[in-house]
Write an enzyme that holds these catalytic residues in place. Structure first.
Site, PDB file in Angstrom:
ATOM      1  N   GLY A  47      -9.094   4.415   4.751  1.00  0.00           N
ATOM      2  CA  GLY A  47      -8.946   3.364   5.763  1.00  0.00           C
ATOM      3  C   GLY A  47      -9.334   3.847   7.149  1.00  0.00           C
ATOM      4  N   CYS A 131      -1.606  -2.143   3.851  1.00  0.00           N
ATOM      5  CA  CYS A 131      -0.995  -0.808   3.818  1.00  0.00           C
ATOM      6  C   CYS A 131       0.485  -0.909   4.158  1.00  0.00           C
ATOM      7  CB  CYS A 131      -1.679   0.145   4.796  1.00  0.00           C
ATOM      8  SG  CYS A 131      -0.900   1.764   4.753  1.00  0.00           S
ATOM      9  N   LYS A 166      -8.125  -6.753   0.899  1.00  0.00           N
ATOM     10  CA  LYS A 166      -7.310  -6.053  -0.104  1.00  0.00           C
ATOM     11  C   LYS A 166      -5.870  -6.516   0.046  1.00  0.00           C
ATOM     12  CE  LYS A 166      -6.136  -1.493  -1.862  1.00  0.00           C
ATOM     13  NZ  LYS A 166      -6.511  -0.083  -1.835  1.00  0.00           N
TER      14      LYS A 166
HETATM   15  C1  LIG Z   1      -2.656   9.047  -1.154  1.00  0.00           C
HETATM   16  C2  LIG Z   1      -3.072   7.602  -1.117  1.00  0.00           C
HETATM   17  C3  LIG Z   1      -3.722   7.103   0.009  1.00  0.00           C
HETATM   18  C4  LIG Z   1      -4.120   5.758   0.063  1.00  0.00           C
HETATM   19  N1  LIG Z   1      -4.794   5.294   1.157  1.00  0.00           N
HETATM   20  C5  LIG Z   1      -5.224   3.994   1.191  1.00  0.00           C
HETATM   21  C6  LIG Z   1      -5.992   3.505   2.296  1.00  0.00           C
HETATM   22  O1  LIG Z   1      -6.341   4.224   3.238  1.00  0.00           O
HETATM   23  N2  LIG Z   1      -6.366   2.191   2.270  1.00  0.00           N
HETATM   24  C7  LIG Z   1      -6.041   1.350   1.223  1.00  0.00           C
HETATM   25  O2  LIG Z   1      -6.398   0.177   1.251  1.00  0.00           O
HETATM   26  N3  LIG Z   1      -5.351   1.817   0.157  1.00  0.00           N
HETATM   27  C8  LIG Z   1      -4.949   3.097   0.114  1.00  0.00           C
HETATM   28  N4  LIG Z   1      -4.257   3.567  -0.984  1.00  0.00           N
HETATM   29  C9  LIG Z   1      -3.982   2.648  -2.120  1.00  0.00           C
HETATM   30  C10 LIG Z   1      -5.022   2.816  -3.242  1.00  0.00           C
HETATM   31  O3  LIG Z   1      -6.327   2.566  -2.786  1.00  0.00           O
HETATM   32  C11 LIG Z   1      -4.692   1.880  -4.436  1.00  0.00           C
HETATM   33  O4  LIG Z   1      -4.680   0.554  -3.978  1.00  0.00           O
HETATM   34  C12 LIG Z   1      -3.327   2.175  -5.052  1.00  0.00           C
HETATM   35  O5  LIG Z   1      -3.063   3.561  -5.039  1.00  0.00           O
HETATM   36  C13 LIG Z   1      -3.207   1.652  -6.494  1.00  0.00           C
HETATM   37  O6  LIG Z   1      -4.172   2.238  -7.352  1.00  0.00           O
HETATM   38  P1  LIG Z   1      -3.882   3.578  -8.243  1.00  0.00           P
HETATM   39  O7  LIG Z   1      -2.581   3.330  -8.945  1.00  0.00           O
HETATM   40  O8  LIG Z   1      -5.054   3.706  -9.136  1.00  0.00           O
HETATM   41  O9  LIG Z   1      -3.775   4.706  -7.271  1.00  0.00           O
HETATM   42  C14 LIG Z   1      -3.847   4.896  -1.053  1.00  0.00           C
HETATM   43  C15 LIG Z   1      -3.186   5.416  -2.186  1.00  0.00           C
HETATM   44  C16 LIG Z   1      -2.809   6.740  -2.233  1.00  0.00           C
HETATM   45  C17 LIG Z   1      -2.118   7.266  -3.461  1.00  0.00           C
END
Ligand SMILES: Cc1cc2nc3c(=O)[nH]c(=O)nc-3n(C[C@H](O)[C@H](O)[C@H](O)COP(=O)(O)O)c2cc1C
Length: 312
Positions: A47, A131, A166
């Site tokens: 982000g 977020c 999102k």
């Molecule tokens: C360490 C970490 C940092 C993240 N940073 C962002 C971010 O900067 N922007 C965003 O929209 N989602 C962010 N997310 C959310 C992920 O993009 C995703 O939506 C969420 O983790 C669910 O998918 P997953 O279970 O495959 O991780 C972050 C997730 C994690 C674990």
């Protein structure tokens, strides 16, 4: 005939439905040694606000059963450094780069998107209105139907790039937010961001991460995310990019059957950075076994007829 894994998100054609999720894949370049970035459907950047941000103090992540809680606090290099330092290299690597855009105000969202519209090599904007880890902006737009409509409309007027809000799962009826985004001119929606969560160290009675609250991701959230994708699929016509706990081809297919045109893989990158080729192989195997020549044909073909009861 070779199986066709390509998918269409608005005006974008991706060679396959697998996209690296924001915050779990750095700026993409960090993974160049282990993954050919051009072999992915796309990557989503961490982000970005207009300016650089430090994020929260450590500890910022903690492992939980079948997942993790994070409160990074949107640490990032700011949009200008991203455009100057990262985008040219991502272009060279053949990555289809989605940029995850953050803002503390509606004007900041618009300004960041304008900067990206003038840059070369941005495939799409993923508008982060979800977020859970920052106090100002962001999720305040994503938790209000009017806020979602207003920020998506304002950015829509400022850019012709594919626009993908999102969505947060931290609402009662996520599909109504997908509808608000669609009404405001979004080309697609992505969901879900993380679920607001907390973990306590019982010995010290203190939080396990400095921000106290964080966002839960990983396999623990997958069944809820699949349900949310299906709800959105029934209400909106624009494509859905689904995510939440995907670890393999089966998980990917579950999201696609529920209505996701493409998927993102996040937390699994921390477990297995080589996940990508395994999922692609698994999808091809499924297509062969089910005589499917074009993967996109499975999107939304989930059959809600109850399964046959199994008697002991
Ligand atoms: C360490 C970490 C940092 C993240 N940073 C962002 C971010 O900067 N922007 C965003 O929209 N989602 C962010 N997310 C959310 C992920 O993009 C995703 O939506 C969420 O983790 C669910 O998918 P997953 O279970 O495959 O991780 C972050 C997730 C994690 C674990």
């Amino acid at each position: 005939m070779a199986p066709d894994l390509s998918v269409q998100i608005g005006s974008l054609t991706l060679p396959n439905p697998l996209i690296a999720a924001s915050g779990c894949f750095g700026y993409g370049l960090e993974y160049e040694q282990v993954v050919d970035l051009s072999s992915l459907g796309g990557i989503v950047s961490k982000g970005l606000f207009m300016k650089e941000r430090q994020g929260h103090a450590p500890p910022r992540i903690v492992e939980t059963p079948a997942g993790m809680i994070n409160a990074i606090g949107l640490q990032g290099i700011g949009v200008h450094r991203f455009v100057n330092e990262k985008l040219p290299l991502l272009r060279k690597a053949g990555a289809r780069t989605f940029v995850n855009v953050c803002g503390t105000t509606l004007d900041e969202y618009v300004e960041v998107c304008k900067v990206l519209s003038d840059a070369e090599g941005v495939a799409a904007i993923e508008l982060n209105i979800s977020c859970p880890n920052i106090k100002e902006g962001g999720i305040q737009f994503g938790c209000s139907l009017n806020g979602t409509y207003d920020v998506v409309s304002a950015v829509r007027e400022a850019t012709t790039l594919p626009l993908i809000p999102k969505l947060t799962p931290n609402v009662t009826d996520v599909a109504s937010f997908a509808r608000a985004a669609e009404d405001a001119g979004a080309d697609a929606v992505s969901l879900v961001n993380t679920f607001l969560a907390m973990a306590i160290d019982v010995e010290t009675r203190r939080p396990k991460i400095s921000n106290v609250l964080g966002g839960l991701s990983g396999p623990a959230i997958r069944p809820i995310a699949v349900r949310m994708v299906w709800e959105c699929f029934q209400l909106v016509k624009i494509p859905i990019i689904g995510m939440g706990g995907i670890t393999d081809a089966r998980d990917t297919l579950e999201f696609m059957l529920a209505g996701a045109t493409a998927v993102q893989i996040g937390t699994q990158n921390f477990v297995d950075p080589f996940v990508w080729s395994k999922v692609l192989d698994g999808l091809t195997d499924y297509m062969n076994r089910h005589q499917i020549t074009k993967l996109s044909e499975v999107v939304g073909t989930f059959d809600p007829t109850p399964p046959k009861a199994v008697h002991a």
